[in-house]
Design an enzyme around this catalytic site. Structure first.
Site, PDB file in Angstrom:
ATOM      1  N   ARG A 184       0.859  -1.192   0.000  1.00 35.42           N
ATOM      2  CA  ARG A 184       0.000   0.000   0.000  1.00 35.42           C
ATOM      3  C   ARG A 184       0.891   1.236   0.000  1.00 35.42           C
ATOM      4  NH1 ARG A 184      -4.388   0.425  -1.828  1.00 35.42           N
ATOM      5  NH2 ARG A 184      -5.287  -1.266  -0.600  1.00 35.42           N
TER       6      ARG A 184
ATOM      7  N   GLN B 231      -7.669  -8.309  -8.330  1.00 31.95           N
ATOM      8  CA  GLN B 231      -7.695  -6.897  -8.724  1.00 31.95           C
ATOM      9  C   GLN B 231      -6.268  -6.425  -9.047  1.00 31.95           C
ATOM     10  OE1 GLN B 231     -10.187  -3.918  -7.712  1.00 31.95           O
ATOM     11  NE2 GLN B 231      -8.803  -2.612  -6.549  1.00 31.95           N
TER      12      GLN B 231
ATOM     13  N   ARG C  63       2.215  -6.861  -9.257  1.00 32.79           N
ATOM     14  CA  ARG C  63       2.534  -6.231  -7.968  1.00 32.79           C
ATOM     15  C   ARG C  63       2.681  -7.245  -6.836  1.00 32.79           C
ATOM     16  NH1 ARG C  63      -2.876  -3.148  -5.639  1.00 32.79           N
ATOM     17  NH2 ARG C  63      -4.366  -4.849  -5.865  1.00 32.79           N
TER      18      ARG C  63
ATOM     19  N   HIS D  57       1.125   2.675 -10.523  1.00 31.85           N
ATOM     20  CA  HIS D  57       0.175   3.156  -9.492  1.00 31.85           C
ATOM     21  C   HIS D  57       0.925   4.033  -8.481  1.00 31.85           C
ATOM     22  CE1 HIS D  57      -3.065   3.131  -6.610  1.00 31.85           C
ATOM     23  NE2 HIS D  57      -3.761   2.252  -7.282  1.00 31.85           N
TER      24      HIS D  57
ATOM     25  N   ASP E 115     -11.659   9.257  -7.730  1.00 37.08           N
ATOM     26  CA  ASP E 115     -11.201   8.045  -8.424  1.00 37.08           C
ATOM     27  C   ASP E 115     -11.637   8.165  -9.877  1.00 37.08           C
ATOM     28  OD1 ASP E 115     -10.281   5.563  -9.100  1.00 37.08           O
ATOM     29  OD2 ASP E 115     -11.549   4.435  -7.700  1.00 37.08           O
TER      30      ASP E 115
ATOM     31  N   GLU F 221      -1.602   8.078 -11.599  1.00 39.81           N
ATOM     32  CA  GLU F 221      -1.257   6.765 -12.137  1.00 39.81           C
ATOM     33  C   GLU F 221      -1.248   6.819 -13.663  1.00 39.81           C
ATOM     34  OE1 GLU F 221      -4.218   4.179 -10.396  1.00 39.81           O
ATOM     35  OE2 GLU F 221      -4.244   5.379  -8.580  1.00 39.81           O
TER      36      GLU F 221
HETATM   37  C1  BG6 Z   1      -6.874   2.765  -8.217  1.00 43.29           C
HETATM   38  C2  BG6 Z   1      -8.283   2.492  -8.624  1.00 43.29           C
HETATM   39  O1  BG6 Z   1      -6.055   2.672  -9.334  1.00 43.29           O
HETATM   40  O2  BG6 Z   1      -6.461   1.802  -7.253  1.00 43.29           O
HETATM   41  C3  BG6 Z   1      -9.172   2.492  -7.384  1.00 43.29           C
HETATM   42  O3  BG6 Z   1      -8.729   3.450  -9.554  1.00 43.29           O
HETATM   43  C4  BG6 Z   1      -8.647   1.519  -6.368  1.00 43.29           C
HETATM   44  O4  BG6 Z   1     -10.498   2.171  -7.766  1.00 43.29           O
HETATM   45  C5  BG6 Z   1      -7.202   1.846  -6.063  1.00 43.29           C
HETATM   46  O5  BG6 Z   1      -9.437   1.596  -5.196  1.00 43.29           O
HETATM   47  C6  BG6 Z   1      -6.551   0.941  -5.027  1.00 43.29           C
HETATM   48  O6  BG6 Z   1      -6.638  -0.388  -5.385  1.00 43.29           O
HETATM   49  P1  BG6 Z   1      -6.063  -1.501  -4.430  1.00 43.29           P
HETATM   50  O7  BG6 Z   1      -6.345  -2.814  -5.101  1.00 43.29           O
HETATM   51  O8  BG6 Z   1      -4.582  -1.247  -4.299  1.00 43.29           O
HETATM   52  O9  BG6 Z   1      -6.767  -1.353  -3.108  1.00 43.29           O
END
Ligand code: BG6
Length: 310
Positions: free
Chosen positions: A78, A102, A107, A181, A226, A285
């Site tokens: 994070r 997701q 990553r 990201h 977002d 991003e």
């Molecule tokens: C962003 C997305 O790129 O990443 C968001 O647009 C998302 O919708 C965010 O919440 C974080 O994603 P994650 O999987 O790292 O919690």
């Protein structure tokens, strides 16, 4: 095929062109540290090839890393710069990435150190690689395409560059999305603004994906934001209290996501901290995410971004 390294050792530095001190590349079992004689540094975890720190010569940290970030390789980091590939967001049920988590597997995979460059004093870089045969079995089974990713992280006095090359090493075409990201550190996101987006169409994920065209010269961050801005024409600049602090320049990456979870969504993330950390960050991003990129067998695709601290 990208060879899976055993235990990465220090990399031999090519001879310098002059006697000027050059940058250094330090490789340990879990990370690579880049540093320049002028004092800048960057740290990249082999887990996810995640850049977790970028400091300018004055020692100022430019990336936001959650103080609850999990750094032991059991969860995507994070903060810093996680790499999103081959899917952005939740995978669509009707797409070949549907069984992936997701943001895909880049990553959460362990990358290999392939080489480094310290040949000029003002710049230092490392190249990391990931290929189909070095994926964890679950990711390999969920997305059975043959590929190589070559990722170069370059530190200069004023900027951090991240560049990626995707090669389809298989016999069939596949499609992917890719995104850096990048969690930029800010003094106060509530007093920040993003320029370079006026006139650009976007999908607003906070509004369920509704599309609209940006009409503001300065996009502010009053709370949760977002948005996927599509085909952004030039550099995006982040201002803090009216003063430019970051300039983000892209090559081969048409889209820019602007993301800040705001207070409530941040509180729902178990690995986001401190409680008011959303005020200290803004994700800008750069990626290719509005459309799938189709890559033919043996073809190569490249994209990169340079973030300058201005
Ligand atoms: C962003 C997305 O790129 O990443 C968001 O647009 C998302 O919708 C965010 O919440 C974080 O994603 P994650 O999987 O790292 O919690």
């Amino acid at each position: 095929m990208v060879e899976r390294g055993h235990k990465p050792g220090p990399l031999a530095a090519p001879a310098a062109a002059s006697d000027a001190p050059t940058g250094a590349v330090d490789v340990t079992s879990d990370r690579v540290t880049l540093s320049l004689p002028s004092g800048e540094s960057a740290e990249i975890l082999l887990y996810g090839a995640t850049v977790v720190s970028w400091k300018t010569a004055d020692g100022a940290e430019k990336l936001f890393l959650s103080d609850k970030a999990v750094l032991d390789g059991t969860k995507a980091v994070r903060g810093g710069i996680p790499l999103v590939f081959p899917v952005f967001g939740p995978p669509p049920a009707d797409h070949a990435t549907s069984a992936l988590p997701q943001h895909g597997f880049a990553r959460t995979s362990v990358w290999n150190v392939l080489g480094s460059d310290t040949s000029i004093p003002s710049s230092v870089s490392v190249e990391l690689g990931l290929s189909a045969d070095s994926l964890a079995p679950a990711a390999r089974a969920a997305w059975p395409h043959e590929f190589i990713l070559l990722y170069t992280v370059t530190l200069t006095a004023a900027s951090l560059g991240t560049k990626i090359l995707v090669r389809n090493t298989g016999a069939a075409a596949f499609d992917f999305k890719l995104l850096f990201h990048t969690y930029l550190r800010l003094a106060d996101a509530g007093a920040a603004a993003v320029t370079g987006l006026n006139g650009v169409s976007y999908a607003d994920k906070v509004a369920g994906g509704a599309t609209a065209t940006e009409t503001r010269d300065e996009v502010t961050i009053p709370g949760e934001v977002d948005r996927v801005y599509r085909d952004v024409p030039g550099a995006v600049v982040v201002k803090q209290d009216g003063t430019p602090v970051y300039s983000v320049e892209r090559s081969g990456l048409p889209d820019v996501v602007v993301w800040n979870p705001g207070e409530q969504a941040a509180a729902k993330m178990g690995d986001f901290g401190p409680a008011d950390g959303h005020r200290s960050m803004l994700c800008i991003e750069a990626g290719a995410v509005a459309e799938w990129v189709v890559i033919e067998p043996q073809a190569v695709w490249e994209g990169g971004v340079a973030v300058a601290a201005v």
